[in-house]
Design a protein around this motif. Structure first.
Motif, PDB file in Angstrom:
ATOM      1  N   UNK A  99     -14.552  -9.050   8.303  1.00 43.54           N
ATOM      2  CA  UNK A  99     -13.584  -9.795   7.488  1.00 43.54           C
ATOM      3  C   UNK A  99     -14.227 -10.490   6.295  1.00 43.54           C
ATOM      4  N   UNK A 100     -15.538 -10.625   6.317  1.00 40.76           N
ATOM      5  CA  UNK A 100     -16.250 -11.381   5.292  1.00 40.76           C
ATOM      6  C   UNK A 100     -16.269 -12.873   5.569  1.00 40.76           C
ATOM      7  N   UNK A 101     -15.385 -13.339   6.430  1.00 40.49           N
ATOM      8  CA  UNK A 101     -15.291 -14.772   6.720  1.00 40.49           C
ATOM      9  C   UNK A 101     -16.490 -15.300   7.486  1.00 40.49           C
ATOM     10  N   UNK A 102     -16.842 -14.654   8.578  1.00 41.71           N
ATOM     11  CA  UNK A 102     -17.974 -15.119   9.379  1.00 41.71           C
ATOM     12  C   UNK A 102     -19.271 -15.120   8.591  1.00 41.71           C
ATOM     13  N   UNK A 103     -19.454 -14.087   7.781  1.00 42.81           N
ATOM     14  CA  UNK A 103     -20.657 -14.009   6.947  1.00 42.81           C
ATOM     15  C   UNK A 103     -20.691 -15.162   5.946  1.00 42.81           C
ATOM     16  N   UNK A 104     -19.563 -15.433   5.293  1.00 49.17           N
ATOM     17  CA  UNK A 104     -19.507 -16.537   4.323  1.00 49.17           C
ATOM     18  C   UNK A 104     -19.743 -17.884   4.996  1.00 49.17           C
ATOM     19  N   UNK A 105     -19.140 -18.085   6.155  1.00 45.10           N
ATOM     20  CA  UNK A 105     -19.325 -19.346   6.874  1.00 45.10           C
ATOM     21  C   UNK A 105     -20.786 -19.554   7.258  1.00 45.10           C
ATOM     22  N   UNK A 106     -21.426 -18.493   7.690  1.00 45.84           N
ATOM     23  CA  UNK A 106     -22.840 -18.567   8.064  1.00 45.84           C
ATOM     24  C   UNK A 106     -23.700 -18.904   6.848  1.00 45.84           C
ATOM     25  N   UNK A 107     -23.502 -18.176   5.764  1.00 40.64           N
ATOM     26  CA  UNK A 107     -24.315 -18.389   4.555  1.00 40.64           C
ATOM     27  C   UNK A 107     -24.122 -19.784   3.982  1.00 40.64           C
ATOM     28  N   UNK A 108     -22.913 -20.296   4.058  1.00 37.53           N
ATOM     29  CA  UNK A 108     -22.621 -21.601   3.467  1.00 37.53           C
ATOM     30  C   UNK A 108     -23.203 -22.774   4.252  1.00 37.53           C
ATOM     31  N   UNK A 109     -23.915 -22.508   5.317  1.00 36.68           N
ATOM     32  CA  UNK A 109     -24.621 -23.565   6.046  1.00 36.68           C
ATOM     33  C   UNK A 109     -25.889 -23.991   5.303  1.00 36.68           C
ATOM     34  N   UNK A 110     -26.321 -23.206   4.327  1.00 37.24           N
ATOM     35  CA  UNK A 110     -27.541 -23.491   3.578  1.00 37.24           C
ATOM     36  C   UNK A 110     -27.203 -24.324   2.343  1.00 37.24           C
ATOM     37  N   UNK A 111     -28.044 -25.317   2.087  1.00 41.64           N
ATOM     38  CA  UNK A 111     -27.764 -26.323   1.061  1.00 41.64           C
ATOM     39  C   UNK A 111     -27.502 -25.755  -0.337  1.00 41.64           C
TER      40      UNK A 111
END
Length: 150
Positions: free
Chosen positions: A68-80
């Motif tokens: 979906x692209x959602x899980x990947x985006x959520x994971x990546x956005x954990x980085x400052x």
């Protein structure tokens, strides 16, 4: 320009298509994506190293792909220093760069086709951040408010 790319099993075909296209265009690729066929894997295992590489300034941009692209985006956005945008068409790709200065594009493998994905990636990489009023907003993304909950 260096591009980091990571994908799970749903994005494997797109990952190879994007890699080949970008190499032909002269980009350097750092591939953190899944590379076997027929086995289900957990997207964070491939997205974390991709986002970390971009976060550390070792790549100019990142491309991440999951169903979906959602899980990947959520994971990546954990980085400052990461601003990962979920993108499924060219207009969203333009706005993600122009208005949000996104440095990672998250692609939904189950909702785009091969021709569209190349168009989206091309537009994302060629679009510049507008700055100005958008710069003020982007700076607020990582601002932690003292009244934040959780």
């Amino acid at each position: 320009m260096i591009i980091a790319i990571g994908s799970d099993h749903t994005g494997i075909h797109y990952k190879y298509t994007i890699n080949n296209f970008l190499i032909q265009k002269g980009y350097k690729i750092k591939d953190f994506g899944y590379s076997e066929h027929g086995k289900s894997v957990d997207y964070p295992d491939f997205i974390h190293p991709t986002a970390k590489f971009v976060n550390e300034g070792k790549a100019d941009f990142g491309i991440i792909i999951c169903g979906s692209g959602n899980g990947a985006a959520m994971t990546a956005n954990k980085y400052k220093k990461i601003r990962a945008a979920l993108v499924w068409d060219k207009e969203i790709a333009i706005l993600a760069r122009k208005h949000n200065n996104a440095n990672i594009i998250s692609l939904p493998a189950r909702f785009v086709n091969q021709n569209k994905i190349i168009e989206i990636v091309t537009i994302f990489l060629k679009t510049n951040f507008e700055g100005g009023r958008h710069e003020i907003r982007v700076k607020k993304i990582h601002k932690i408010l003292s009244s934040s909950v959780g």
